[in-house]
Design a protein around this motif. Sequence first.
Motif, PDB file in Angstrom:
ATOM      1  N   VAL A 135       0.854  -1.181   0.000  1.00 49.20           N
ATOM      2  CA  VAL A 135       0.000   0.000   0.000  1.00 49.20           C
ATOM      3  C   VAL A 135       0.891   1.233   0.000  1.00 49.20           C
ATOM      4  N   ALA A 136       0.547   2.210  -0.835  1.00 50.41           N
ATOM      5  CA  ALA A 136       1.296   3.465  -0.896  1.00 50.41           C
ATOM      6  C   ALA A 136       0.392   4.527  -1.490  1.00 50.41           C
ATOM      7  N   ASP A 137       0.906   5.761  -1.569  1.00 50.38           N
ATOM      8  CA  ASP A 137       0.127   6.845  -2.161  1.00 50.38           C
ATOM      9  C   ASP A 137       0.009   6.697  -3.672  1.00 50.38           C
ATOM     10  N   GLY A 138       1.070   6.228  -4.311  1.00 52.43           N
ATOM     11  CA  GLY A 138       1.095   6.109  -5.769  1.00 52.43           C
ATOM     12  C   GLY A 138       1.269   4.671  -6.213  1.00 52.43           C
ATOM     13  N   LEU A 139       0.917   4.417  -7.482  1.00 55.72           N
ATOM     14  CA  LEU A 139       0.968   3.059  -8.019  1.00 55.72           C
ATOM     15  C   LEU A 139       2.387   2.520  -8.060  1.00 55.72           C
ATOM     16  N   PHE A 140       3.358   3.323  -8.484  1.00 57.98           N
ATOM     17  CA  PHE A 140       4.739   2.860  -8.592  1.00 57.98           C
ATOM     18  C   PHE A 140       5.259   2.401  -7.231  1.00 57.98           C
ATOM     19  N   ALA A 141       5.073   3.218  -6.207  1.00 56.03           N
ATOM     20  CA  ALA A 141       5.533   2.848  -4.871  1.00 56.03           C
ATOM     21  C   ALA A 141       4.786   1.624  -4.358  1.00 56.03           C
ATOM     22  N   ALA A 142       3.491   1.510  -4.666  1.00 57.23           N
ATOM     23  CA  ALA A 142       2.709   0.364  -4.202  1.00 57.23           C
ATOM     24  C   ALA A 142       3.185  -0.929  -4.855  1.00 57.23           C
ATOM     25  N   VAL A 143       3.561  -0.878  -6.144  1.00 54.56           N
ATOM     26  CA  VAL A 143       4.081  -2.066  -6.828  1.00 54.56           C
ATOM     27  C   VAL A 143       5.346  -2.560  -6.150  1.00 54.56           C
ATOM     28  N   LEU A 144       6.251  -1.634  -5.817  1.00 58.38           N
ATOM     29  CA  LEU A 144       7.490  -2.022  -5.143  1.00 58.38           C
ATOM     30  C   LEU A 144       7.221  -2.480  -3.724  1.00 58.38           C
ATOM     31  N   ALA A 145       6.280  -1.830  -3.047  1.00 57.38           N
ATOM     32  CA  ALA A 145       5.960  -2.213  -1.666  1.00 57.38           C
ATOM     33  C   ALA A 145       5.380  -3.618  -1.616  1.00 57.38           C
ATOM     34  N   ALA A 146       4.636  -4.023  -2.664  1.00 58.17           N
ATOM     35  CA  ALA A 146       4.025  -5.350  -2.682  1.00 58.17           C
ATOM     36  C   ALA A 146       5.067  -6.452  -2.755  1.00 58.17           C
ATOM     37  N   ARG A 147       6.249  -6.149  -3.234  1.00 57.75           N
ATOM     38  CA  ARG A 147       7.289  -7.172  -3.304  1.00 57.75           C
ATOM     39  C   ARG A 147       7.737  -7.614  -1.920  1.00 57.75           C
ATOM     40  N   GLY A 148       7.629  -6.707  -0.953  1.00 60.31           N
ATOM     41  CA  GLY A 148       8.021  -7.043   0.405  1.00 60.31           C
ATOM     42  C   GLY A 148       6.881  -7.032   1.393  1.00 60.31           C
ATOM     43  N   GLY A 149       5.642  -6.908   0.899  1.00 55.51           N
ATOM     44  CA  GLY A 149       4.492  -6.897   1.792  1.00 55.51           C
ATOM     45  C   GLY A 149       4.488  -5.707   2.734  1.00 55.51           C
TER      46      GLY A 149
END
Length: 461
Positions: free
Chosen positions: A84-98
């Motif tokens: 979960v993040a404010d933007g899609l790019f950050a959320a995609v990267l955040a999903a890699r580490g949960g």
Amino acid sequence: MNARVRRAPSRVLVMRLVDWDGEDAAAFEPVLAALDLLTPYVEVLEPGCAAVPLRAGAGDEGLFCERLIDTVSGLVDQDCLTGVADGLFAAVLAARGGRIVPPGGDAAFLAACDIGDLQATGLVGAETCETLRHLGIDTIGKFRELPPQPVAERFGAPVRRAQLLAAGRFSRPLVPRPAVPELAVTETPETPYATVEHAVFAARPLAERLLRVLDERNLACTRVTVTARTGSGLERRRTWQIDPAISAADLARRVRWQLEGWLAAGPLVHGGDEDAGAVTSLELAPGGLVGLVAAGRGLWGEKTAAAVRAEAALRHTQSLLGPEAVRIAGSSDGRDLDERYASAAWEVEPAPPPPSGPWPGGLPDPLPQLTGTGQDVEVLDAAGAVVAVSARGDLSATPALVALGGRRIRIAAWAGPWPVAERWWSADARRYARLQVELADGSFALLAREDGRWRAVGWYD
């Protein structure tokens, strides 16, 4: 006084299946159906990965992620990671580490990410990331601190857009804007498609129509919404994220995946009326519209739909005239213009090798854009006498005029001459001299004197 209610900014949740088989796209539909119950909009980033919008402050994001993970695990018996993040790019990267990036924390989170993570934007390739790493730019934080103009000049528009993404200054909302009505393409068959297999046959020409409509308007899209309607009035709709340079075959494959996924999830109509369950309309609507230049297509190595069609036309030409009929040009080593240009049969021979370095006695860059003219000319002095070149490369007089096609044009500036003596030890010995001139009519020419006569061997644009 009426108080204005300020709505909380939206957040983005990205869900990714850890061990997903990317070939089994249809089996992903039950997961999407479950997400449909939780949010009015789901965007498929790729099979096995989807994004949904969240309203900031609407509830415990961690608890929502846990429930989502449990739901997905029960449906497909696979581990799931969320970010979960404010933007899609950050959320995609955040999903890699949960991870859950706190509101307003995208910039700090992205700054520590490896430079190779830029590939998740779809705008930066592995080679560019390695080039940046060799330059000492090993994190996204260092990358976004680079001056924007040199980044655009060195790497091109797509990488500059990736830099804006990394800085949080360029994003897009998950919820798509309504597509321009005339850009959507629809297939309404005279006989409704009784099975999904029948509807699949319409996917390829429909995909070709959509890409042709966009290409005629110099547009590309980053999302496509697939809509199927049945005789009973049931409508199913799903949005896929796509590459702006997607081919018609790949887009048709996405449509097929979606139709198969709907079929695997259950019949397109409830009840036993087969005619009511037939697909009466299939629609593709583009979203996330961008111009071809903004998408980086055509200028930076990515294939456009027009480029794909052009390649097909070239292959058709080869089939008619032979593989040697279509040739590509390139620069090569040598002194004379004829030696500086080479060609090879397209997709048959290796491309002409690039110059290995400055060739002794070679003509300096830039080279003339128009070559092979071989027009006879005369270089005259102010008195109208022909200017000659001695064996040592000296001019007999100052060039003042060029006689060309019955006209005499004044020389505004000139450089040279550059004498060339080749293979003096053999029967193929050759001696000539080159002269660059700027004429009063605004044209620029490369002249050569050989065997006692002048010729215009090239013209500069």
